[in-house]
Design an enzyme around this catalytic site. Sequence first.
Site, PDB file in Angstrom:
ATOM      1  N   CYS A 114      64.500 -74.032  73.488  1.00  0.00           N
ATOM      2  CA  CYS A 114      65.280 -74.251  74.721  1.00  0.00           C
ATOM      3  C   CYS A 114      66.769 -74.488  74.458  1.00  0.00           C
ATOM      4  O   CYS A 114      67.579 -74.460  75.384  1.00  0.00           O
ATOM      5  CB  CYS A 114      64.694 -75.415  75.516  1.00  0.00           C
ATOM      6  SG  CYS A 114      63.056 -75.029  76.139  1.00  0.00           S
ATOM      7  N   HIS A 258      69.937 -78.283  80.265  1.00  0.00           N
ATOM      8  CA  HIS A 258      68.694 -77.509  80.199  1.00  0.00           C
ATOM      9  C   HIS A 258      67.752 -77.949  81.322  1.00  0.00           C
ATOM     10  O   HIS A 258      67.509 -79.137  81.519  1.00  0.00           O
ATOM     11  CB  HIS A 258      68.040 -77.720  78.831  1.00  0.00           C
ATOM     12  CG  HIS A 258      66.681 -77.124  78.748  1.00  0.00           C
ATOM     13  ND1 HIS A 258      66.426 -75.827  79.118  1.00  0.00           N
ATOM     14  CD2 HIS A 258      65.487 -77.654  78.360  1.00  0.00           C
ATOM     15  CE1 HIS A 258      65.132 -75.577  78.952  1.00  0.00           C
ATOM     16  NE2 HIS A 258      64.541 -76.663  78.503  1.00  0.00           N
ATOM     17  N   ASN A 288      61.413 -74.079  84.023  1.00  0.00           N
ATOM     18  CA  ASN A 288      62.044 -74.129  82.701  1.00  0.00           C
ATOM     19  C   ASN A 288      61.976 -72.728  82.092  1.00  0.00           C
ATOM     20  O   ASN A 288      60.894 -72.256  81.746  1.00  0.00           O
ATOM     21  CB  ASN A 288      61.286 -75.141  81.825  1.00  0.00           C
ATOM     22  CG  ASN A 288      61.846 -75.248  80.408  1.00  0.00           C
ATOM     23  OD1 ASN A 288      62.625 -74.401  79.980  1.00  0.00           O
ATOM     24  ND2 ASN A 288      61.429 -76.275  79.691  1.00  0.00           N
TER      25      ASN A 288
END
Length: 337
Positions: A114, A258, A288
Amino acid sequence: MSAGRAAVVCGLGTWLPPRVVTNDDLSQVLDTSDEWIRSRTGIGQRHVADPTMATSDLAVEAGGRAMKSAEVDSVDAVVLATTTPDRPCPATAPLVASRLGLGTVAAFDVVAVCTGFLYGLATGAGMIATGGAERVLVIGADTFSTILDPHDRSTRAIFGDGAGAVVLRAGQPDEDGALGAFDLGSDGTGSELIVIPSGGSRDPRRDPDRPAEGDADPYFRMAGKSVFRNAVERMTASARKTMTDVGWSTPPDVLVAHQANLRILHAVADRVGIARDACAVNLDRVGNTAAASIPLALADATLSGLLRPGHRLLMTAFGGGLAWGSCTMRWPAVTPG
Ligand code: ACO
């Protein structure tokens, strides 16, 4: 490093696969509910690629749009951040570069889960700062739907597919769009917290249904609670360090973090002293999206008017590795494609 030379963001593009899976859709096939997912994560829906689509397809769309946004038809390198390459070997970036008509430019993948997009940005910025490139296309693209256990409600509720990209060009450090301070870090003692246990050289077994291969686990696994704690601590520390390094004594105008969980975003913003309404939030619509998360949120914040030219922007991310990173800049006048 050449003095006075900086990497400047001059184009931004994104792409989401058209198919939307809502929380209610998930609750038809898993023991979950819209209420649970929204209250624990802030996520309302996610985009999921069709089985015929691979990460390169998403990356080509976003990369092409970023180049159009930058009004350029060539770059010197393509850096693709992804944890879901089309195939374990080779890297996906060369295929993306050729499909974008970029010829024989340098092209390689960066794997930092990520945080991949920020690692990719740092890599592209380094190529420009050392004079090795004038223009670099940095793409974050992932199709996590291809690595999730279809029976695992804790991961399927969170992840979505998508892609985002920026074009970096050589410019001056005082321009809007010039990437400022970077902070990158990792902690491999936490490598088991976010992991695909099988299918790599540690455990090459791939197929959980072949009895001879025992308990091979080819799916993405995440120790949610530990990851949550680490995400808040690491992003907060990294964000603070970056602000100190760049000399900001007051909070940034906008935080693009994020997009993993709304509670994580708010916890980081509160600790860094940034108002919650100065945080970009698009996880309610996309979930996500791993390496695509930061550029998708940048585009969303730009289009909504939250992020405007001249704003002091702080980007921060955390993910598997463990790996984390932050970067500052003044946002340039770009129109997302
Ligand atoms: N629906 C209903 N119940 C669920 C769901 C779901 N979708 N998912 C988990 N649960 C259940 C669990 O099974 C557990 O049940 P039990 O108590 O009977 O065992 C219960 O909810 C509590 O589970 P927790 O994992 O403790 O729930 P938590 O509140 O921590 O939320 C979550 C889980 C959303 C995953 C959270 O921990 C989180 O967001 N973690 C961080 C994710 C993150 O930051 N990722 C970034 C990096 S990802 C990357 O790098 C690719």
